[in-house]
Design an enzyme around this catalytic site. Sequence first.
Site, PDB file in Angstrom:
ATOM      1  CG  HIS A 226      -1.694   1.273   1.410  1.00  0.00           C
ATOM      2  ND1 HIS A 226      -3.013   1.400   1.054  1.00  0.00           N
ATOM      3  CD2 HIS A 226      -1.311   2.479   1.901  1.00  0.00           C
ATOM      4  CE1 HIS A 226      -3.411   2.641   1.329  1.00  0.00           C
ATOM      5  NE2 HIS A 226      -2.393   3.318   1.853  1.00  0.00           N
ATOM      6  CD  GLU A 227       1.948   3.548   3.787  1.00  0.00           C
ATOM      7  OE1 GLU A 227       2.251   4.664   3.305  1.00  0.00           O
ATOM      8  OE2 GLU A 227       0.897   3.356   4.428  1.00  0.00           O
ATOM      9  CG  HIS A 230       0.557   6.492  -0.443  1.00  0.00           C
ATOM     10  ND1 HIS A 230      -0.555   7.044  -1.030  1.00  0.00           N
ATOM     11  CD2 HIS A 230       0.128   5.875   0.690  1.00  0.00           C
ATOM     12  CE1 HIS A 230      -1.621   6.770  -0.275  1.00  0.00           C
ATOM     13  NE2 HIS A 230      -1.228   6.057   0.770  1.00  0.00           N
ATOM     14  CG  HIS A 236      -5.528   7.032   0.809  1.00  0.00           C
ATOM     15  ND1 HIS A 236      -5.377   7.765   1.945  1.00  0.00           N
ATOM     16  CD2 HIS A 236      -4.618   6.020   0.883  1.00  0.00           C
ATOM     17  CE1 HIS A 236      -4.422   7.231   2.681  1.00  0.00           C
ATOM     18  NE2 HIS A 236      -3.935   6.175   2.053  1.00  0.00           N
TER      19      HIS A 236
END
Length: 488
Positions: A226-227, A230, A236
């Site tokens: 997930h990170e 980014h 998101h």
Amino acid sequence: MHVMLLSFCALVWLVPRPGFTAPTFIRDEESTPSPEPQVDLELATDYLQQYYNLQRDPLGCMKRSGLSFISKVKDMQNFFGLNATGVLDFDTLELMKSPRCGVPDVEEYSHIQGTRWEKNVITYSIGRYTRDLPRSSVDSLIESAFGVWARASGLTFIRSNTRNADIMVEFVTYAHGDLYPFDGPGGTLAHAFGPGLGAGGDTHFDDNERWTAGETGFNLLVVAAHEFGHALGLKHSRNPESLMYPTYKTSHPANLLSREDVANINALYSPLTDHSNHVLRGIQQNPWQSRPLSPRLIQNKCAPDMTFDAVSTLGDATVFFRDRYLWIKHNLQSDIKQGPITNFMPKIETSIDAAFWVPRRSTAYLIHESMFWTVKGSLVKGKPRALTHFGFPVWIQDVDAAVHIVKTGRTLFFMHDIYWSYNENRKVMDFGYPKYISEGFPGVNTTIQAAFYKEGFIYFFLGPQVYKFDYTRKHIVGVEAANSWLGC
Ligand code: ZN
Ligand code: CA
Ligand code: ZN
């Protein structure tokens, strides 16, 4: 201004202390009775401040009079697909209590700039490890997390052992050198900066969480994947099926990426891949060569003639500004974070002329020309305000330097050869100013670029040197290179 702030405060509930019963939440302008008997206002306020840009005024009071609290609750409910009532109901509070990513959901205020890496081979390095897992497990879980995105895109991830890698991966706790301290167990699990120089791409995991390779604790592969989304430039998602959904899910599909995640990473990177393949075939360009996003932003902090525009305390760190770039030196850590100002403070797209820190408000004031921003905790609050707020005559369109003297409660503003003294307690300019700098500060005879206060001394940055001035005895007691503070 002061009176207005006080009137905001009068409308505010005091935040409950531990052991006290939280007050019933009653909306102050709309009169619909609230169904929930008790709510954790402190939790909701912290949450909305961190992820939805709810602001506190400089006195630390919640700004509820403008219905901003309710509208932020509605923003949050909208994002998560709840009924946007503005009421802190059970479902809303349960979501606020869920462990999640530290990157804000509101795009305008998130760390993410909507940028991408201008290359398709991206390096990463693992700095500090967690003790929750053997190092070899951390290595392979991080590699697998990059693999999730590599398989879905034309990107290649290479592990490097230097600290100059594009994506620095670190396990840290609480304040850790950027402006986004972690919060202990639960709450925020990790965060990452969007693509860019310096801190860009860097990914931090809260080492107060229990990191695992399985279903207990928090699964490192899932959170890291997930990170890294980014770190590659993704925001998101509102889709609970997507890896880029903000909260942590306890069960995970075999294929972590939703169709939306795959579409988003390809929307961000496929034109680049097509383009660079074409260029590669045409002119044999080295695929490893990176094209920095903004070459003009690169600064060599150790250049012998290095000067700074502004220097200020910010929480537990000292921040140095030069053009649109900054360096952050944490008081307790030796490493220095650096990058474009917008990597740390997305709202600030200009250089900073002067900056000062008022410790009792935990607030920094960053001045650019005739405007200034306030920075509290990790957030740049609201829009910039006019310098006339401090009581300057309107013909003052900029200042060279500013410094707050804790001992006297005064902030000094320097401009050319004169300076003003502002009483932070009474919020007025002191009588009898401006005065000549050479009178108040014997020996300081050239334009002051930056000023910094520490333990009874003012440090004046004059060109590439910093002069240590004893504020009690009124004379210069030392001089050193300005960038020696940054380990040069
Ligand atoms: Zn996130
Ligand atoms: Ca945490
Ligand atoms: Zn961090």
